[in-house]
Design an enzyme around this catalytic site. Sequence first.
Site, mmCIF file in Angstrom:
data_model
loop_
_atom_site.group_PDB
_atom_site.id
_atom_site.type_symbol
_atom_site.label_atom_id
_atom_site.label_comp_id
_atom_site.label_asym_id
_atom_site.label_seq_id
_atom_site.Cartn_x
_atom_site.Cartn_y
_atom_site.Cartn_z
ATOM 1 N N HIS A 1 0.861 -1.191 0.000
ATOM 2 C CA HIS A 1 0.000 0.000 0.000
ATOM 3 C C HIS A 1 0.894 1.236 0.000
ATOM 4 C CE1 HIS A 1 -3.707 -2.292 0.741
ATOM 5 N NE2 HIS A 1 -2.938 -3.077 1.479
ATOM 6 N N LEU A 2 0.837 2.004 -1.087
ATOM 7 C CA LEU A 2 1.672 3.208 -1.198
ATOM 8 C C LEU A 2 0.902 4.483 -0.838
ATOM 9 C CD1 LEU A 2 3.742 2.389 -4.428
ATOM 10 C CD2 LEU A 2 4.458 2.191 -2.034
ATOM 11 N N ASN B 1 -6.533 0.632 -3.152
ATOM 12 C CA ASN B 1 -7.411 1.349 -2.202
ATOM 13 C C ASN B 1 -6.866 2.723 -1.831
ATOM 14 O OD1 ASN B 1 -5.325 0.210 -0.694
ATOM 15 N ND2 ASN B 1 -6.598 -0.129 1.109
ATOM 16 N N ASP C 1 -8.551 -5.257 -2.560
ATOM 17 C CA ASP C 1 -7.939 -5.474 -1.238
ATOM 18 C C ASP C 1 -8.312 -4.395 -0.222
ATOM 19 O OD1 ASP C 1 -6.147 -6.937 0.552
ATOM 20 O OD2 ASP C 1 -5.070 -5.050 0.555
ATOM 21 N N HIS D 1 -8.966 -10.569 -1.342
ATOM 22 C CA HIS D 1 -8.892 -10.365 0.108
ATOM 23 C C HIS D 1 -10.060 -11.163 0.680
ATOM 24 C CE1 HIS D 1 -8.801 -7.558 3.800
ATOM 25 N NE2 HIS D 1 -9.961 -8.179 3.903
ATOM 26 N N ASN E 1 -5.370 -6.798 9.434
ATOM 27 C CA ASN E 1 -6.465 -7.529 8.803
ATOM 28 C C ASN E 1 -5.935 -8.314 7.592
ATOM 29 O OD1 ASN E 1 -8.978 -8.440 8.158
ATOM 30 N ND2 ASN E 1 -9.674 -6.546 7.225
ATOM 31 N N ASP F 1 2.076 -6.819 2.415
ATOM 32 C CA ASP F 1 0.906 -6.057 2.875
ATOM 33 C C ASP F 1 1.353 -4.840 3.684
ATOM 34 O OD1 ASP F 1 -1.699 -5.216 3.222
ATOM 35 O OD2 ASP F 1 -2.296 -6.851 4.544
ATOM 36 N N HIS G 1 0.362 3.825 8.308
ATOM 37 C CA HIS G 1 -0.683 4.656 8.901
ATOM 38 C C HIS G 1 -0.023 5.758 9.718
ATOM 39 C CE1 HIS G 1 -4.136 2.239 7.805
ATOM 40 N NE2 HIS G 1 -3.519 1.158 8.226
HETATM 41 ZN ZN LIG Z 1 -6.103 -7.295 2.412
#
Ligand SMILES: [Zn+2]
Length: 427
Positions: free
Chosen positions: A57-58, A89, A149, A176, A275, A302, A306
């Site tokens: 996740h970038l 996402n 995802d 996912h 998650n 993954d 945050h």
């Molecule tokens: Zn996921």
Amino acid sequence: MTTHLIQGAAILGGEPTDFWMRDGVLSMSEPDAADGVEMIDATGLVALPGLVDLHTHLREPGREDAETVLTGTQAAAMGGFTAVHAMANTEPVADTAGVVEQVWRLGREGGYCDVYPVGAVTVGLAGHQLAELGAMADSAARVRVFSDDGHCVDDAVLMRRALEYVKAFDGVVAQHAQEPRLTEGAQMNEGELSGRLGLAGWPAVAEEAVIARDCLLAAHVGSRLHVCHVSTAGSVEIIRQAKASGWSVTAEVCPHHLLLTDELATSYDPIYKVNPPLRTAADTEALRAALADGTIDIVATDHAPHPLEDKDCEWAAAAFGMLGLETALSVVQETMVDPGLLTWAQVAERMSYAPARIGRVGDHGQPLEDGAPANVVLYDPSVRRVVDAADSVSLSRNTPYAGMELPGRVVATFLRGKPTVLDGKLA
Ligand SMILES: [Zn+2]
């Protein structure tokens, strides 16, 4: 362009060997170099093909306070990666050719790591209507991996259509797996411990039921399914059966699910909230065995950055997810290589060749031999270090390994022969 001579590196952990990198290509014999040769002493270091992450996740566009394409690819380079797949996402969601091309371009401009955007399966990740899969596949970003995802494609008809659609361009749907009704309000692994801590449980069956359905769907339509972040022993058994039936199913495990267990939730520290959740020691054991015997094909991070305010709060209010790029190889050494479950050659398969194959990324995941693209990581497995969150080059600090001692250190990373990391620092 500078020629680099890597002296005495143990390629895939083998005998010490010299090799050269020039014009972005590997050479096992000395090339004619008109200009200077830069020598790097790699005595005691393991040389692996540049790592490929199928699940990163970038956060850009939209959450540049958590991570940007630049900082995320810098963290990737520090972890030995030369290619990452950026999940969809973002805000806006990567569900059109325009957004995936933007992310792809930002990766190229940064120059630290090739970025392959993952396209959303459904518009806005809302699970109602298929996104423009064909337009994303035909775009400059050449999307081949599609995923909602963060959300599960729980509508069986939509999942079937997506699996059918991606066959046209040899794509894959990365699921996912989370049955939404069984996991409403879920906070941690469902078990005796969740009852004792008073946190709503996320039962293993909510993952396993979706994986079983999707394996059957993929077999029915003859398409490729990839299962994201497998976290339970039961999921492993379903995937083992699907593979034994000859179905095109691949699967990933995250470093944190190989090392950490739900016992950490007793601290109520949301740094451990993720998650799917951290599971039991028995699950961890089954995941390690499955990665060793090939039932689980790859390790994927993954990596989920945050900002402090989304993690520094009570457990129930905190965001799901943890950092992973900079520590992945160390966790794999700790859980798989040092206990004798994987050789370095098998690590190359599970962290470079196989993820590149699943994502259809031809320029990465190549064996280190004459004429191959010079995507290389030099790794020192002999050192141990205590992880300090402040050392991260990610914009975020939510590593679950802070204060833990882990083995190994990425000494250098090369992307097409150009150093992105040297002496353990960004080049
Ligand atoms: Zn996921």
